[in-house]
Design an enzyme around this catalytic site. Structure first.
Site, PDB file in Angstrom:
ATOM      1  N   ALA A   6       0.865  -1.184   0.000  1.00 28.09           N
ATOM      2  CA  ALA A   6       0.000   0.000   0.000  1.00 28.09           C
ATOM      3  C   ALA A   6       0.895   1.225   0.000  1.00 28.09           C
ATOM      4  O   ALA A   6       1.654   1.447   0.951  1.00 28.09           O
ATOM      5  CB  ALA A   6      -0.909  -0.007   1.219  1.00 28.09           C
ATOM      6  N   VAL A   7       0.854   2.017  -1.069  1.00 29.93           N
ATOM      7  CA  VAL A   7       1.726   3.186  -1.189  1.00 29.93           C
ATOM      8  C   VAL A   7       0.881   4.457  -1.110  1.00 29.93           C
ATOM      9  O   VAL A   7      -0.063   4.649  -1.863  1.00 29.93           O
ATOM     10  CB  VAL A   7       2.545   3.154  -2.495  1.00 29.93           C
ATOM     11  CG1 VAL A   7       3.634   2.100  -2.405  1.00 29.93           C
ATOM     12  CG2 VAL A   7       1.668   2.884  -3.711  1.00 29.93           C
ATOM     13  N   SER A   8       1.250   5.329  -0.195  1.00 29.01           N
ATOM     14  CA  SER A   8       0.511   6.578   0.021  1.00 29.01           C
ATOM     15  C   SER A   8       1.106   7.747  -0.741  1.00 29.01           C
ATOM     16  O   SER A   8       0.425   8.742  -0.989  1.00 29.01           O
ATOM     17  CB  SER A   8       0.498   6.910   1.517  1.00 29.01           C
ATOM     18  OG  SER A   8       1.819   7.169   1.963  1.00 29.01           O
ATOM     19  N   GLY A   9       2.383   7.628  -1.074  1.00 31.53           N
ATOM     20  CA  GLY A   9       3.112   8.753  -1.643  1.00 31.53           C
ATOM     21  C   GLY A   9       4.143   9.301  -0.677  1.00 31.53           C
ATOM     22  O   GLY A   9       4.933  10.169  -1.036  1.00 31.53           O
ATOM     23  N   GLY A  10       4.155   8.775   0.546  1.00 34.00           N
ATOM     24  CA  GLY A  10       5.120   9.191   1.541  1.00 34.00           C
ATOM     25  C   GLY A  10       6.379   8.348   1.504  1.00 34.00           C
ATOM     26  O   GLY A  10       6.462   7.328   0.801  1.00 34.00           O
ATOM     27  N   ALA A  11       7.365   8.750   2.301  1.00 34.82           N
ATOM     28  CA  ALA A  11       8.660   8.080   2.300  1.00 34.82           C
ATOM     29  C   ALA A  11       8.586   6.655   2.838  1.00 34.82           C
ATOM     30  O   ALA A  11       9.243   5.750   2.304  1.00 34.82           O
ATOM     31  CB  ALA A  11       9.657   8.895   3.126  1.00 34.82           C
ATOM     32  N   ASP A  12       7.792   6.427   3.868  1.00 38.21           N
ATOM     33  CA  ASP A  12       7.785   5.127   4.526  1.00 38.21           C
ATOM     34  C   ASP A  12       7.248   4.016   3.616  1.00 38.21           C
ATOM     35  O   ASP A  12       7.837   2.939   3.512  1.00 38.21           O
ATOM     36  CB  ASP A  12       6.975   5.196   5.817  1.00 38.21           C
ATOM     37  CG  ASP A  12       7.580   6.175   6.818  1.00 38.21           C
ATOM     38  OD1 ASP A  12       8.803   6.369   6.785  1.00 38.21           O
ATOM     39  OD2 ASP A  12       6.808   6.755   7.605  1.00 38.21           O
ATOM     40  N   CYS A  92      -9.259   3.164  11.286  1.00 32.62           N
ATOM     41  CA  CYS A  92      -8.823   3.046   9.900  1.00 32.62           C
ATOM     42  C   CYS A  92      -7.904   1.843   9.730  1.00 32.62           C
ATOM     43  O   CYS A  92      -8.025   1.085   8.764  1.00 32.62           O
ATOM     44  CB  CYS A  92      -8.122   4.322   9.459  1.00 32.62           C
ATOM     45  SG  CYS A  92      -7.619   4.311   7.727  1.00 32.62           S
ATOM     46  N   CYS A 189      -5.786  12.599   8.410  1.00 36.70           N
ATOM     47  CA  CYS A 189      -5.526  12.798   6.989  1.00 36.70           C
ATOM     48  C   CYS A 189      -6.675  13.474   6.245  1.00 36.70           C
ATOM     49  O   CYS A 189      -6.447  14.164   5.246  1.00 36.70           O
ATOM     50  CB  CYS A 189      -5.179  11.465   6.330  1.00 36.70           C
ATOM     51  SG  CYS A 189      -6.566  10.295   6.217  1.00 36.70           S
TER      52      CYS A 189
END
Length: 356
Positions: A6-12, A92, A189
């Protein structure tokens, strides 16, 4: 084995995807969940497409806005309207990230779901598969997963378990990967600028009117603007002049009254929690237990008694009665109480339903 990240667009989450692709080349896919409307400058998808192409990872875009609003946003607003202080991130994780997202990952052909959480999941000689605090204490997110069923977590992968935030940034730079959304995520968020009052006023939920501000001896010292605008432990913004500083020590919803008290009257010795989730069966718990009732709190020693179950196990009315060894600042109903052992394993979680 296929792992969906799951990719949010953040670094982690970008680190999670890149590290897994290096370890399991060709076995990784990625998906980004659309859960709220975003402005073009805050849209991570173009950047994610670039990163995924560079890594050779297929990217899927899932529109889950309606489900996210129904399962998280609407209950968040309704909880505030009832005078509670909800923690949407906890729900969530349980309902969306390791609920809906995991189901969607399986539809894409994945066997496991990976996220950028700073937590660890490993076999324990007594507990079985157990959730543990992440190595980076400043970023540890085990508290937020205490309401997530262990049956779901068993199918999760946490590449950041033994990684620190500084190492994430260094690795991404070494691999030549740019973070689509370099800013750290905000507290909630879906609430613009973290202004929950403005958000609640615009979402269409009926918010209760004001009422009296009352001391423990019954003395009325002012009027509040609606219980939903205050939380236990709050000092600022009360608008009350008194001989000494006053704090919110509770809410009497039957009278629509905000209860105020002095610093000496603020600490609590106990609280209760419901909606229980056991990551480790209670019969396997050690004698010494620790409890956290807020994210930035160190787990403190406490005794716990479980009530409301029968011979067949805990039921929907079950409660966890928590008595602290030392008085603590109050936590608001709607927040999470997480139970740990002394070594940082998460044993259980529940939603606080009574603060005193």
């Amino acid at each position: 084995m296929t792992i969906a990240v799951a990719v949010s667009g953040g670094a982690d989450s970008l680190y999670a995807m890149a590290s897994l692709q290096r370890e399991y080349p060709g076995q990784v896919i990625a998906f980004h969940a659309l859960q709220k409307e975003t402005s073009p400058e805050d849209d991570p998808v173009p950047g994610l497409e670039v990163s995924c192409r560079a890594l050779g990872v297929p990217l899927h875009i899932l529109d889950l806005q309606e489900a996210f609003f129904r399962q998280i946003v609407r209950p968040f607003a309704e909880s505030y309207a009832h005078g509670e202080t909800p923690n949407p991130c906890v729900r969530c994780n349980a309902l969306v990230k390791f609920g809906l997202w995991m189901d969607e990952a399986r539809k894409l052909g994945a066997d496991r779901l990976a996220t950028g959480h700073y937590v660890s999941l490993a076999e324990h000689p007594r507990y079985g598969m157990a959730l543990h605090q992440g190595a980076d204490e400043a970023k540890d997110q085990s508290y937020f997963l205490a309401l997530t069923p262990i049956s779901r977590l068993k199918n999760a992968v946490f590449p950041l378990a033994r990684v620190r935030k500084s190492e994430v940034r260094a690795a991404l730079a070494e691999w030549g990967l740019s973070v689509p959304l370099p800013r750290e995520s905000q507290e909630i968020c879906f609430v613009p600028d973290d202004d929950y009052r403005a958000f609640l006023k615009g979402i269409g939920v009926r918010l209760p009117a004001g009422g009296p501000m009352v001391l423990l001896d019954g003395h009325v010292v002012g009027r509040h603007g609606g219980l939903w605008q205050y939380t236990e432990g709050q000092r600022r913004g009360l608008g009350v002049s008194w001989t000494e500083p006053l704090y919110v020590i509770g809410k009497d919803r039957s009278r629509n009254a905000l209860l105020l008290g002095t610093a000496d009257e603020l600490p609590v010795n106990a609280c209760a929690a419901g909606e229980l989730n056991f990551l480790v069966p209670p019969e396997l718990w050690p004698h010494e237990l620790r409890v956290r009732t807020r994210y930035r709190q160190k787990a403190v020693p406490a005794d716990i008694r479980l009530v409301g179950g029968g011979e067949s196990g805990m039921d929907a009315t079950a409660r966890m009665l928590i008595r602290f060894h030392q008085p603590q600042l109050p936590s608001a109903p709607g927040q999470l109480a997480a139970v740990f052992d002394e070594h940082g394993h998460v044993l259980a979680g529940g939603i606080i339903c009574k603060e005193r």
